[in-house]
Each structure stands twice: as C-alpha cells, then as structure tokens.
Design an enzyme around this catalytic site. Structure first.
Site, PDB file in Angstrom:
ATOM      1  N   SER A 240      45.819  40.750  47.103  1.00  0.00           N
ATOM      2  CA  SER A 240      45.368  40.709  45.720  1.00  0.00           C
ATOM      3  C   SER A 240      45.609  39.312  45.146  1.00  0.00           C
ATOM      4  O   SER A 240      45.155  38.329  45.739  1.00  0.00           O
ATOM      5  CB  SER A 240      46.086  41.798  44.910  1.00  0.00           C
ATOM      6  N   ASP A 460      36.770  48.675  47.615  1.00  0.00           N
ATOM      7  CA  ASP A 460      37.447  47.881  46.583  1.00  0.00           C
ATOM      8  C   ASP A 460      36.448  47.479  45.503  1.00  0.00           C
ATOM      9  O   ASP A 460      35.431  46.848  45.794  1.00  0.00           O
ATOM     10  CB  ASP A 460      38.061  46.636  47.231  1.00  0.00           C
ATOM     11  N   HIS A 494      41.171  49.097  46.001  1.00  0.00           N
ATOM     12  CA  HIS A 494      41.971  47.873  46.042  1.00  0.00           C
ATOM     13  C   HIS A 494      43.382  48.134  46.565  1.00  0.00           C
ATOM     14  O   HIS A 494      43.966  47.282  47.246  1.00  0.00           O
ATOM     15  CB  HIS A 494      42.036  47.270  44.636  1.00  0.00           C
TER      16      HIS A 494
END
Length: 513
Positions: A240, A460, A494
């Site tokens: 991330s 995601d 995600h």
C-alpha cells in the site's frame, strides 16, 4: 436538555483550546465502542420508537462517547483501552516500552517546505539477528496508519499488523534476515508528527507541522539506517503506501537497495484514489472538534475520524467479498424491538450487517490514531508521483553517488524495446498506453539495476491492478531487465496483502531467496 449541556460543554472546551494552546502531548487512546458522540439533530431524544417520537440509537451512541470523553478530559485522563474483537488485523497503539526511538538532532530537508524540519524522532522495531557485515537487513515500510509493531516481540507479545509474514521460515524469514520497521515521519506512534512537541514553542505542532512527502519519510528512514551502520539493504519491502516508500527508497538510494518489493501500491497516485482520500479528509476536517488542527487541548475529532475510517474501509475490500460475507443480512433485533406481526420496520440507523460492520470499524479506529497524522500522511500519498516531469518540478534527484549513471537527458525509454512490457499472457503490452507511461518510465530509470517484485490484486479498488501493471511496465521500459510481476485473485481487495499469506507470502519468500 442533556443535549444542550453536552453542546455547551463541547463549545467551552473548544473555546479553551483556542484561548490557551496546549502543552499536553496527544495521548488519547481508543475508546469503547459504547462511547460515541451525538451529532446535531432536530429530532428530540426519546425512548419511544413511534413515528411521532423518533429514536436514533446510533446518534445517541455518539452523544454517549462525547460525554465519556468530556468526563475523561475534565479529569485529564483518557478512556481505558479495550480489547478489539473485530475481524480486521489490529493496528493497536504500541506500548512505548516496546519500540526503540532514534532521535535525529540535525535538520531534515523537506520536499515542499523551504525550512527543514529542525529535528525528528523515528520509532522502530526489529526482528531477527543483524549479521556481522550488516548485509541482511530488510526495511519494511508500513501503510498509512500502521505502527512500527509489525510482529510480536518479547517486549510486546501482541500480534503485529504483519504477524503472519514475519518470523522463522515465513515470508520475511528471521532465521536469515534482520527486519526493521518504522513508524513513518508524520505518524503518531512514536515518530515525529503533528501531535509531537514543536521545539520552538513547546506545544504540539498541530497544523503548523510542514506538509511532508513520501520521499521525506524515506529520507528519515535512511537517517536511521545510517545511525545503525547499515550501508546497503538486502531488500526494501512495502505494501500500500509502503509500496510507494519502497519504490522511493530505491529511487533515492539506488546503490543502497539490493531488491525491491512493491505490493498493491503505485508509482503515481490515480485521480480515483486521490478522490477517496479527499473525501476522508473532508469529513474529518468538517468535525467542529478538529478546530483547524488545534484540538490537543480539547476533544479530538472522533466523529470525523469514525466517518473517515468508514469511507476508507469501503476501499480496502471488494464488493464480492461484502456479498459473500454479509449479503443482505439484517442485524439481529432484540426481543423488545421485534415486531409481533407484519414486516420488520426499517430504521434510519444501521439495519444491515454491512452497516454494523462499518460502524464497528469506524468506532474501533476513531480514538487510536491522530487525526492530523491521517490528514498529513494521506496528503503525502496523494502527492506521490514518480513521473520524470513531476520529480524534476520538485528538484528531486537520486543520491549523488549514483546520478552519474543516469544523465539528465538520457534517451526516452518509451522508445526502447517496447516488447519489455509483455510480461505474461495475463498482462499483454498495453494497446493504448496511458499518456504518462513514457514519462513514468523515464522517472523510474534510476531503478533499472534493482531486481523488483510487483504484486497486484485483481479485486483491489484502491490501488487497481492496472496501476500494478503500470509500475511493472514503467520499470521495464526504464531498462529494468529483472522485474517479476504477479496478479493475485481472491475477493479480499486491497487488504489481500494482510490476509493472503499463502500467495503473497510465497511470492515474497521466493523472490527474496
């Protein structure tokens, strides 16, 4: 009457905060989910559920939280932290005794500020054993709100945010590697950020804190590495926002990074992710308790933080997972609310399980992370852009020891060997490449000699799989012949990097071996 009293007390605390800035460090810990604040409403409170006397338990819960916070604040104590039993990986505030703090007494130049940060602290934790040559170090970069506590330690046995990936025989194998994880610059878990004391004033920085960049975070981390005597990393690993830091680490210091791992990140924040983070900051800054960032002497903007976390949580998972996990199930009703006959009456407060889940996520987060840190760090993510034109506009360059390898006007990598974008059957060369791809490839040319693993997740929605393909394409177009790229399936969105130990961990372990 009770609502008016709560409002009057809240206004008084804000007035006190404005009149006399605080010297108290922000130290509010997370509160019980049974202590939320009442939002403004024109509906009179009532225990009756009849149409003439509406009742909103979710609004009452906000008022209860505000009352508890005010009581705690008046006693200069914080609400007692409670165990979190939610389904997500915990991002608990670490015990101060469980992490190390490196104090850097010298100024740190910043990307967007003409004035350097006069000094700073970096909180960090380690796992494994440092080799005599100090050549087995992996720097692990965190996401937006994570602390340095990535895995349990003897001084803090609580599970860390990447517990299943760190340890003997795991993806980051502590039998081989020495793992370092820091709380980023701008954070609130031991590193210098808006809640820290400004040396010149003796008060919290608040929004006097300078706007920082992902590159500034990495520069601070390399100051720590210099302090530890680590000249070169075996690998830089991040997920991330951590993937942004990982790429930035290789770009700033290409000669000091042996391998790169980028998981569910990006080399250029997309408009959609910028929009999502803007919405989070907007609801947070609209909370009256935010007070332009100067809330450390009063109540924190807990309602804004709760709403911001709810928005963020929607982006962390995927629609198919919501459907599998919750469907359209309704929350169970207590016997006192169950209808004796006829359909279940809908409520304006949470009715669906997905709503109660989001409510839980916001509630469990709203008091355990500093609101200003969320604003500053999410803004740094928005600003991240590794295109050559963006980097030049910021006058950023790789470390001086490496700039000679990449002259100012090297050939446009977009015209070199376009077949390099054809990595696999699932990722053919882009038929209509985005206009910025050549610019991005040119900007990422300093990474050409660093073996890189890029992992994307098809479900995601925050950092889409197209962005992962873009990172791999840009690296290869920029001359990197050693890019490994994989796309993962599954429905976790995600958060796959936190959950899919088998595939994420396996890819990392194979790449690092």
């Amino acid at each position: 009457m009770a609502l008016n009293i709560a409002r009057t007390a809240a206004q008084s605390s804000i007035a006190r905060a404005r009149a006399r800035p605080s010297t108290i460090i922000y130290a509010v810990t997370r509160a019980s989910s049974s202590t939320p604040r009442r939002a403004a409403t024109n509906c009179p409170p009532s225990s009756s559920t009849s149409p003439n006397h509406p009742h909103f338990p979710c609004v009452d819960a906000h008022a209860a939280r505000e009352s508890r916070l005010m009581a705690a604040f008046s006693q200069q104590t914080a609400p007692a932290p409670q165990d979190e039993t939610g389904p997500e990986v915990p991002y608990a505030r670490p015990n101060p005794k469980s992490y190390n703090v490196y104090h850097h007494p010298h100024p740190l130049p910043l990307t967007y500020s003409p004035e350097p940060l006069p000094s700073f602290d970096i909180a960090y934790e380690t796992w494994g054993t440092l080799s005599p040559a100090k050549d087995n170090v992996i720097l692990l970069h965190t996401g937006l709100s994570a602390s340095s506590h990535a895995a349990s330690t003897p001084t803090n046995p609580a599970d860390g945010w990447w517990e299943k990936f760190i340890g003997p025989g795991k993806a980051l194998d502590t039998d081989q590697f020495f793992i370092i994880c820091t709380n980023v610059l701008g954070g609130c878990y031991g590193s210098t950020g808006p809640s820290s004391i400004e040396p010149a004033t003796g008060k919290p920085w608040a929004t006097r804190f300078p706007v920082i960049s992902v590159f500034d975070m990495v520069r601070a981390q390399f100051c720590l590495l210099d302090h530890l005597g680590v000249h070169k990393l075996y690998a830089s690993v991040g997920c991330s926002m951590g993937a942004m830091q990982s790429l930035a680490a290789g770009w700033l210091h290409p000669e000091r990074v042996g391998k790169l791992v980028s998981i569910s990140g990006t080399a250029r924040s997309s408009p959609s992710s910028v929009a999502m983070r803007f919405a989070q900051r907007s609801v947070l800054m609209a909370d009256p308790n935010w007070n332009n960032g100067f809330y450390y002497d009063g109540l924190p903007p807990h309602t804004g933080m709760k709403l911001a976390r709810q928005i963020a949580t929607i982006t962390y998972r995927s629609g198919p997972e919501w459907d599998q996990r919750f469907g359209r199930q309704m929350r169970p009703l207590p016997e006192s609310e169950a209808p004796s006959n006829g359909p279940r009456p809908p409520a304006l407060c949470p009715d669906f399980l997905i709503e109660t889940y989001l409510d839980h996520q916001g509630e469990s987060f709203c008091l355990k992370y500093d609101a200003n840190s969320l604003i500053y760090i999410s803004k740094a993510m928005d600003l991240f852009d590794m295109t050559d034109s963006a980097l030049k506009s910021l006058q950023l360059r790789p470390s001086k020891r490496h700039t000679s390898t990449y002259p100012e006007h090297h050939p446009n990598p977009g015209t070199q060997q376009p077949h390099k974008t054809s990595h696999s059957k699932s990722h053919p060369p882009p038929v209509n490449p985005p206009p910025h791809l050549s610019d991005l490839a040119k900007g990422m040319a300093p990474l050409a000699h660093i073996p890189t693993l890029v992992l994307g997740v098809q479900s995601d929605i925050l950092f889409t799989v197209e962005q992962q393909r873009e990172v791999a394409d840009a690296l290869r177009m920029g001359g990197n012949e050693n890019v490994s790229y994989y796309e993962l399936g599954g429905v976790w969105g995600h958060d796959t990097f936190l959950i899919d130990v088998l595939n994420v961990g396996g890819a990392i372990r194979g790449f690092l071996s």
